[in-house]
Write a protein that holds these residues in place. Structure first.
Motif, short mmCIF file in Angstrom:
data_model
loop_
_atom_site.label_atom_id
_atom_site.label_comp_id
_atom_site.label_asym_id
_atom_site.label_seq_id
_atom_site.Cartn_x
_atom_site.Cartn_y
_atom_site.Cartn_z
N TYR A 1 -12.55 -4.74 -11.78
CA TYR A 1 -12.45 -4.46 -10.35
C TYR A 1 -11.21 -5.08 -9.69
O TYR A 1 -11.11 -5.06 -8.47
CB TYR A 1 -13.74 -4.87 -9.62
N TYR A 2 -10.27 -5.61 -10.50
CA TYR A 2 -8.98 -6.04 -9.94
C TYR A 2 -8.05 -4.81 -10.01
O TYR A 2 -7.53 -4.47 -11.07
CB TYR A 2 -8.36 -7.19 -10.74
N ASP A 3 -7.87 -4.12 -8.88
CA ASP A 3 -7.12 -2.86 -8.90
C ASP A 3 -5.65 -3.02 -8.50
O ASP A 3 -4.83 -2.17 -8.82
CB ASP A 3 -7.79 -1.85 -7.97
N TRP A 4 -5.35 -4.08 -7.80
CA TRP A 4 -3.94 -4.38 -7.44
C TRP A 4 -3.82 -5.90 -7.53
O TRP A 4 -4.62 -6.63 -6.92
CB TRP A 4 -3.63 -3.91 -6.02
N VAL A 5 -2.86 -6.35 -8.33
CA VAL A 5 -2.68 -7.80 -8.51
C VAL A 5 -1.20 -8.12 -8.28
O VAL A 5 -0.32 -7.52 -8.92
CB VAL A 5 -3.08 -8.24 -9.94
N GLY A 6 -0.92 -9.02 -7.36
CA GLY A 6 0.48 -9.32 -7.10
C GLY A 6 0.69 -10.70 -6.52
O GLY A 6 -0.25 -11.37 -6.09
N PHE A 7 1.96 -11.11 -6.53
CA PHE A 7 2.34 -12.40 -5.96
C PHE A 7 3.19 -12.18 -4.72
O PHE A 7 4.03 -11.26 -4.67
CB PHE A 7 3.15 -13.21 -6.98
N TYR A 8 2.96 -12.99 -3.71
CA TYR A 8 3.87 -13.11 -2.58
C TYR A 8 4.52 -14.48 -2.64
O TYR A 8 3.86 -15.46 -2.99
CB TYR A 8 3.11 -12.95 -1.25
N ILE A 9 5.81 -14.53 -2.33
CA ILE A 9 6.56 -15.79 -2.32
C ILE A 9 6.65 -16.26 -0.86
O ILE A 9 6.99 -15.46 0.02
CB ILE A 9 7.99 -15.59 -2.90
N LEU B 1 7.24 -16.78 6.40
CA LEU B 1 7.31 -15.41 5.90
C LEU B 1 6.90 -15.34 4.43
O LEU B 1 7.27 -16.20 3.63
CB LEU B 1 8.77 -14.93 6.04
N LEU B 2 6.16 -14.27 4.11
CA LEU B 2 5.78 -13.99 2.72
C LEU B 2 6.57 -12.77 2.25
O LEU B 2 6.66 -11.77 2.98
CB LEU B 2 4.29 -13.66 2.63
N THR B 3 7.14 -12.85 1.06
CA THR B 3 7.90 -11.72 0.52
C THR B 3 7.25 -11.30 -0.79
O THR B 3 6.94 -12.15 -1.64
CB THR B 3 9.36 -12.13 0.27
N LEU B 4 7.07 -10.00 -0.95
CA LEU B 4 6.41 -9.48 -2.15
C LEU B 4 7.22 -9.81 -3.41
O LEU B 4 8.43 -9.62 -3.45
CB LEU B 4 6.25 -7.96 -2.03
N GLY B 5 6.53 -10.32 -4.41
CA GLY B 5 7.13 -10.60 -5.72
C GLY B 5 6.57 -9.63 -6.74
O GLY B 5 6.17 -8.51 -6.39
N PRO B 6 6.49 -10.03 -8.01
CA PRO B 6 5.97 -9.15 -9.04
C PRO B 6 4.53 -8.73 -8.76
O PRO B 6 3.73 -9.53 -8.27
CB PRO B 6 6.03 -10.01 -10.31
N PHE B 7 4.21 -7.48 -9.07
CA PHE B 7 2.85 -6.98 -8.86
C PHE B 7 2.57 -5.83 -9.82
O PHE B 7 3.50 -5.25 -10.39
CB PHE B 7 2.64 -6.50 -7.40
N VAL B 8 1.28 -5.50 -9.99
CA VAL B 8 0.89 -4.27 -10.70
C VAL B 8 -0.11 -3.53 -9.83
O VAL B 8 -0.92 -4.14 -9.14
CB VAL B 8 0.28 -4.53 -12.10
N GLY B 9 -0.03 -2.21 -9.86
CA GLY B 9 -0.86 -1.38 -8.99
C GLY B 9 0.06 -0.51 -8.15
O GLY B 9 1.27 -0.49 -8.36
N GLU B 10 -0.55 0.19 -7.19
CA GLU B 10 0.24 1.12 -6.38
C GLU B 10 1.26 0.38 -5.52
O GLU B 10 0.97 -0.71 -5.03
CB GLU B 10 -0.70 1.92 -5.47
N PRO B 11 2.46 0.98 -5.32
CA PRO B 11 3.45 0.34 -4.45
C PRO B 11 2.87 0.13 -3.05
O PRO B 11 2.03 0.92 -2.60
CB PRO B 11 4.60 1.35 -4.40
N THR B 12 3.31 -0.93 -2.37
CA THR B 12 2.82 -1.21 -1.02
C THR B 12 3.99 -1.27 -0.04
O THR B 12 5.08 -1.70 -0.41
CB THR B 12 2.04 -2.55 -0.98
N GLU B 13 3.71 -0.86 1.20
CA GLU B 13 4.75 -0.96 2.23
C GLU B 13 4.86 -2.38 2.76
O GLU B 13 5.82 -2.74 3.43
CB GLU B 13 4.45 0.00 3.39
N HIS B 14 3.85 -3.23 2.43
CA HIS B 14 3.84 -4.59 2.99
C HIS B 14 4.62 -5.54 2.09
O HIS B 14 4.05 -6.36 1.37
CB HIS B 14 2.39 -5.06 3.18
N THR B 15 5.95 -5.39 2.14
CA THR B 15 6.80 -6.22 1.29
C THR B 15 7.18 -7.53 1.97
O THR B 15 7.58 -8.48 1.32
CB THR B 15 8.08 -5.46 0.90
#
Ligand code: SME
Length: 155
Positions: free
Chosen positions: A42-50, A57-71
């Motif tokens: 049930y982990y469908d999107w897994v990613g890191f924010y820096i 501010l949080l900036t999107l780092g490596p992730f797996v799953g669908e692309p997100t607009e919340h970078t």
């Protein structure tokens, strides 16, 4: 998720192996995302924010799953931004009941965010979205906190 102590040890050992293997920090963080997504159904999107504490501010780092607009997410904004502010794991079992929430996909039903620390400073977050309602238990939080301690040197 359910796991025995032995399974927990195996997951921790694998995470440590990924972190100490060859490759860039970005590649290793991505490998941890892939490992977690594969391990837990049930982990469908897994990613890191820096996190940048000065800029709040949080900036999107490596992730797996669908692309997100919340970078880029400001502290206080959405689940991720709130977790950065309270500096504690934040579990939302049903995002439809949450007003301060940034939607990535209508499929997402729940979310867990675990802050990653370097000393007492927040260095980033592990963010997991699920398509299932109420899937998370203390076992998820406990496991993911351990994973965050292991990956902290990569941030
Ligand atoms: N839902 C998050 C935004 C990030 S995505 O889940 C990847 C939030 O409300 O902060």
């Amino acid at each position: 998720m359910y796991y025995t102590e032995q399974e927990l040890d195996e997951i921790i050992t694998e995470a440590k192996r990924i972190v100490s293997a060859d490759g860039s920090n970005q590649e290793k963080l991505k490998a941890v995302c892939e490992f977690l997504k594969e391990k837990v159904k049930y982990y469908d999107w897994v990613g890191f924010y820096i996190a940048d504490e000065e800029k709040r501010l949080l900036t999107l780092g490596p992730f797996v799953g669908e692309p997100t607009e919340h970078t880029r997410i400001s502290f206080g904004q959405g689940i991720c931004g709130q977790a950065a502010e309270i500096k504690k794991p934040f579990v939302i079992q049903d995002v439809r009941k949450e007003t301060n929430y940034l939607s990535c996909s209508v499929k997402v039903m729940s979310e867990i965010v675990i802050p990653i620390f370097k000393g007492d400073k927040i260095a980033g977050e592990l963010d997991i979205d699920s398509h299932t309602v109420s899937p998370f238990s203390e076992k998820d939080t406990n496991l993911l906190e351990k994973i965050c301690e292991i990956v902290a040197p990569l941030l």
